[in-house]
Scaffold this motif. Structure first.
Motif, PDB file in Angstrom:
ATOM      1  N   THR A   7     -12.294  15.722   1.987  1.00  0.00           N
ATOM      2  CA  THR A   7     -12.266  17.147   1.667  1.00  0.00           C
ATOM      3  C   THR A   7     -10.814  17.603   1.668  1.00  0.00           C
ATOM      4  O   THR A   7     -10.093  17.362   2.639  1.00  0.00           O
ATOM      5  CB  THR A   7     -13.098  17.945   2.690  1.00  0.00           C
ATOM      6  OG1 THR A   7     -14.432  17.425   2.677  1.00  0.00           O
ATOM      7  CG2 THR A   7     -13.125  19.408   2.345  1.00  0.00           C
ATOM      8  N   THR A   8     -10.400  18.252   0.580  1.00  0.00           N
ATOM      9  CA  THR A   8      -8.993  18.640   0.439  1.00  0.00           C
ATOM     10  C   THR A   8      -8.613  19.736   1.424  1.00  0.00           C
ATOM     11  O   THR A   8      -9.455  20.568   1.752  1.00  0.00           O
ATOM     12  CB  THR A   8      -8.704  19.127  -0.989  1.00  0.00           C
ATOM     13  OG1 THR A   8      -9.493  20.274  -1.258  1.00  0.00           O
ATOM     14  CG2 THR A   8      -8.955  18.055  -2.001  1.00  0.00           C
ATOM     15  N   PRO A   9      -7.374  19.677   1.929  1.00  0.00           N
ATOM     16  CA  PRO A   9      -6.324  18.695   1.685  1.00  0.00           C
ATOM     17  C   PRO A   9      -6.572  17.426   2.498  1.00  0.00           C
ATOM     18  O   PRO A   9      -7.058  17.489   3.639  1.00  0.00           O
ATOM     19  CB  PRO A   9      -5.051  19.402   2.135  1.00  0.00           C
ATOM     20  CG  PRO A   9      -5.513  20.342   3.193  1.00  0.00           C
ATOM     21  CD  PRO A   9      -6.907  20.762   2.792  1.00  0.00           C
ATOM     22  N   CYS A  10      -6.239  16.282   1.911  1.00  0.00           N
ATOM     23  CA  CYS A  10      -6.437  15.002   2.586  1.00  0.00           C
ATOM     24  C   CYS A  10      -5.503  13.966   1.989  1.00  0.00           C
ATOM     25  O   CYS A  10      -4.758  14.266   1.053  1.00  0.00           O
ATOM     26  CB  CYS A  10      -7.897  14.541   2.466  1.00  0.00           C
ATOM     27  SG  CYS A  10      -8.484  14.364   0.758  1.00  0.00           S
ATOM     28  N   SER A  11      -5.530  12.768   2.537  1.00  0.00           N
ATOM     29  CA  SER A  11      -4.741  11.674   1.952  1.00  0.00           C
ATOM     30  C   SER A  11      -5.505  10.379   2.142  1.00  0.00           C
ATOM     31  O   SER A  11      -6.355  10.264   3.031  1.00  0.00           O
ATOM     32  CB  SER A  11      -3.349  11.584   2.591  1.00  0.00           C
ATOM     33  OG  SER A  11      -3.447  11.202   3.939  1.00  0.00           O
ATOM     34  N   VAL A  12      -5.219   9.417   1.273  1.00  0.00           N
ATOM     35  CA  VAL A  12      -5.849   8.107   1.343  1.00  0.00           C
ATOM     36  C   VAL A  12      -4.769   7.043   1.233  1.00  0.00           C
ATOM     37  O   VAL A  12      -3.695   7.287   0.685  1.00  0.00           O
ATOM     38  CB  VAL A  12      -6.902   7.904   0.227  1.00  0.00           C
ATOM     39  CG1 VAL A  12      -8.070   8.855   0.392  1.00  0.00           C
ATOM     40  CG2 VAL A  12      -6.284   8.039  -1.147  1.00  0.00           C
ATOM     41  N   VAL A  13      -5.059   5.869   1.770  1.00  0.00           N
ATOM     42  CA  VAL A  13      -4.169   4.720   1.641  1.00  0.00           C
ATOM     43  C   VAL A  13      -4.737   3.845   0.540  1.00  0.00           C
ATOM     44  O   VAL A  13      -5.915   3.486   0.577  1.00  0.00           O
ATOM     45  CB  VAL A  13      -4.065   3.936   2.964  1.00  0.00           C
ATOM     46  CG1 VAL A  13      -3.215   2.696   2.788  1.00  0.00           C
ATOM     47  CG2 VAL A  13      -3.492   4.830   4.065  1.00  0.00           C
ATOM     48  N   ALA A  14      -3.903   3.512  -0.439  1.00  0.00           N
ATOM     49  CA  ALA A  14      -4.357   2.730  -1.589  1.00  0.00           C
ATOM     50  C   ALA A  14      -3.419   1.564  -1.819  1.00  0.00           C
ATOM     51  O   ALA A  14      -2.223   1.655  -1.557  1.00  0.00           O
ATOM     52  CB  ALA A  14      -4.398   3.608  -2.833  1.00  0.00           C
ATOM     53  N   LYS A  15      -3.997   0.475  -2.326  1.00  0.00           N
ATOM     54  CA  LYS A  15      -3.161  -0.643  -2.739  1.00  0.00           C
ATOM     55  C   LYS A  15      -2.371  -0.209  -3.970  1.00  0.00           C
ATOM     56  O   LYS A  15      -2.890   0.494  -4.827  1.00  0.00           O
ATOM     57  CB  LYS A  15      -4.016  -1.868  -3.059  1.00  0.00           C
ATOM     58  CG  LYS A  15      -4.585  -2.504  -1.822  1.00  0.00           C
ATOM     59  CD  LYS A  15      -5.160  -3.858  -2.130  1.00  0.00           C
ATOM     60  CE  LYS A  15      -5.538  -4.531  -0.810  1.00  0.00           C
ATOM     61  NZ  LYS A  15      -5.791  -5.938  -0.976  1.00  0.00           N
ATOM     62  N   THR A  43       0.844  -1.197   0.000  1.00  0.00           N
ATOM     63  CA  THR A  43       0.000   0.000   0.000  1.00  0.00           C
ATOM     64  C   THR A  43       0.878   1.245   0.000  1.00  0.00           C
ATOM     65  O   THR A  43       2.065   1.186   0.329  1.00  0.00           O
ATOM     66  CB  THR A  43      -0.941   0.051   1.222  1.00  0.00           C
ATOM     67  OG1 THR A  43      -0.158   0.095   2.416  1.00  0.00           O
ATOM     68  CG2 THR A  43      -1.882  -1.132   1.247  1.00  0.00           C
ATOM     69  N   GLU A  44       0.266   2.364  -0.363  1.00  0.00           N
ATOM     70  CA  GLU A  44       0.965   3.650  -0.312  1.00  0.00           C
ATOM     71  C   GLU A  44      -0.029   4.745   0.039  1.00  0.00           C
ATOM     72  O   GLU A  44      -1.238   4.611  -0.167  1.00  0.00           O
ATOM     73  CB  GLU A  44       1.651   3.961  -1.637  1.00  0.00           C
ATOM     74  CG  GLU A  44       0.694   4.257  -2.769  1.00  0.00           C
ATOM     75  CD  GLU A  44       1.398   4.626  -4.068  1.00  0.00           C
ATOM     76  OE1 GLU A  44       2.323   5.449  -4.037  1.00  0.00           O
ATOM     77  OE2 GLU A  44       1.006   4.072  -5.098  1.00  0.00           O
ATOM     78  N   ASN A  45       0.492   5.844   0.590  1.00  0.00           N
ATOM     79  CA  ASN A  45      -0.329   7.017   0.883  1.00  0.00           C
ATOM     80  C   ASN A  45      -0.360   7.905  -0.345  1.00  0.00           C
ATOM     81  O   ASN A  45       0.683   8.153  -0.960  1.00  0.00           O
ATOM     82  CB  ASN A  45       0.241   7.802   2.060  1.00  0.00           C
ATOM     83  CG  ASN A  45       0.062   7.084   3.367  1.00  0.00           C
ATOM     84  OD1 ASN A  45      -0.920   6.386   3.562  1.00  0.00           O
ATOM     85  ND2 ASN A  45       1.010   7.230   4.259  1.00  0.00           N
ATOM     86  N   ILE A  46      -1.548   8.394  -0.685  1.00  0.00           N
ATOM     87  CA  ILE A  46      -1.701   9.329  -1.798  1.00  0.00           C
ATOM     88  C   ILE A  46      -2.222  10.638  -1.223  1.00  0.00           C
ATOM     89  O   ILE A  46      -3.302  10.677  -0.630  1.00  0.00           O
ATOM     90  CB  ILE A  46      -2.658   8.780  -2.868  1.00  0.00           C
ATOM     91  CG1 ILE A  46      -2.082   7.483  -3.439  1.00  0.00           C
ATOM     92  CG2 ILE A  46      -2.898   9.816  -3.963  1.00  0.00           C
ATOM     93  CD1 ILE A  46      -2.986   6.772  -4.401  1.00  0.00           C
ATOM     94  N   ALA A  47      -1.425  11.695  -1.365  1.00  0.00           N
ATOM     95  CA  ALA A  47      -1.801  13.019  -0.868  1.00  0.00           C
ATOM     96  C   ALA A  47      -2.631  13.730  -1.931  1.00  0.00           C
ATOM     97  O   ALA A  47      -2.312  13.682  -3.121  1.00  0.00           O
ATOM     98  CB  ALA A  47      -0.559  13.825  -0.537  1.00  0.00           C
ATOM     99  N   ILE A  48      -3.699  14.401  -1.495  1.00  0.00           N
ATOM    100  CA  ILE A  48      -4.634  15.067  -2.408  1.00  0.00           C
ATOM    101  C   ILE A  48      -4.824  16.498  -1.925  1.00  0.00           C
ATOM    102  O   ILE A  48      -5.143  16.720  -0.757  1.00  0.00           O
ATOM    103  CB  ILE A  48      -5.994  14.335  -2.422  1.00  0.00           C
ATOM    104  CG1 ILE A  48      -5.813  12.858  -2.786  1.00  0.00           C
ATOM    105  CG2 ILE A  48      -6.968  15.026  -3.370  1.00  0.00           C
ATOM    106  CD1 ILE A  48      -7.046  12.017  -2.559  1.00  0.00           C
ATOM    107  N   SER A  49      -4.624  17.473  -2.815  1.00  0.00           N
ATOM    108  CA  SER A  49      -4.861  18.868  -2.442  1.00  0.00           C
ATOM    109  C   SER A  49      -5.401  19.636  -3.642  1.00  0.00           C
ATOM    110  O   SER A  49      -5.342  19.163  -4.785  1.00  0.00           O
ATOM    111  CB  SER A  49      -3.588  19.525  -1.899  1.00  0.00           C
ATOM    112  OG  SER A  49      -2.609  19.587  -2.893  1.00  0.00           O
ATOM    113  N   SER A  50      -5.922  20.824  -3.350  1.00  0.00           N
ATOM    114  CA  SER A  50      -6.529  21.620  -4.418  1.00  0.00           C
ATOM    115  C   SER A  50      -6.440  23.096  -4.072  1.00  0.00           C
ATOM    116  O   SER A  50      -6.235  23.477  -2.928  1.00  0.00           O
ATOM    117  CB  SER A  50      -8.005  21.236  -4.589  1.00  0.00           C
ATOM    118  OG  SER A  50      -8.727  21.572  -3.415  1.00  0.00           O
ATOM    119  N   THR A  51      -6.580  23.907  -5.112  1.00  0.00           N
ATOM    120  CA  THR A  51      -6.730  25.343  -4.951  1.00  0.00           C
ATOM    121  C   THR A  51      -8.065  25.700  -5.569  1.00  0.00           C
ATOM    122  O   THR A  51      -8.255  25.446  -6.752  1.00  0.00           O
ATOM    123  CB  THR A  51      -5.600  26.101  -5.675  1.00  0.00           C
ATOM    124  OG1 THR A  51      -4.361  25.671  -5.133  1.00  0.00           O
ATOM    125  CG2 THR A  51      -5.744  27.590  -5.507  1.00  0.00           C
TER     126      THR A  51
END
Length: 149
Positions: free
Chosen positions: A50-58, A24-32
């Motif tokens: 809701t950004t900014p956030c992160s998810v754990v994905a396979k 697995t890995e962490n995916i960081a998500i952000s927006s302007t």
């Protein structure tokens, strides 16, 4: 006997990339602007944050992220899987320890891959204002015919 021990150790370790990098890995998500709803598809459990956030994905997941916020155009980002240097080294390590079994484990779990882009950063575009309604045209007055020439 020594070779049997090495083979047994290789089988127990599974894939080298699986052991050294995980599945697995962490995916960081952000927006302007921030505060955008990010709907992450392709995970075992559908996830919204809701950004900014992160998810754990396979690492072997096919992931897309849909960004939505009232007053802005929706955007979809499709993540690609890439084999970075560390993943390739872990996969190649199977030649020494994991053998065919380790390579199979790494291939199935995607342990040698990373998602790109990571972090995922988007700039939301405001929706275009609707065009103003057409103004009704006033009919032109009819002209009287011109007298002879």
């Amino acid at each position: 006997m020594r070779i049997f021990g090495i083979v047994a150790l290789g089988v127990m370790l599974g894939g080298c990339a699986s052991v050294t990098r995980g599945t697995t890995e962490n995916i960081a998500i952000s927006s302007t602007p921030s505060g955008v709803e990010a709907v992450v598809s392709g995970l075992e459990v559908p996830t919204t944050c809701t950004t900014p956030c992160s998810v754990v994905a396979k690492r072997n997941a096919d992931i897309s992220i849909t960004f939505e916020k009232p007053g802005y155009e929706s955007q979809v980002v499709q993540l690609q899987r890439d084999i970075p240097g560390a993943g390739a080294a872990g996969f190649a390590g199977n030649l020494l320890l994991g053998g065919v079994v380790g390579m199979g484990v790494d291939a199935v779990t995607g342990a040698a891959t990373d998602h790109k882009p990571n972090p995922v950063i988007v700039t939301m575009q405001p929706k275009a204002a609707p065009p103003p309604p057409p103004t009704p045209r006033k009919p032109r007055p009819k002209r009287a015919p011109e007298a002879g020439t």
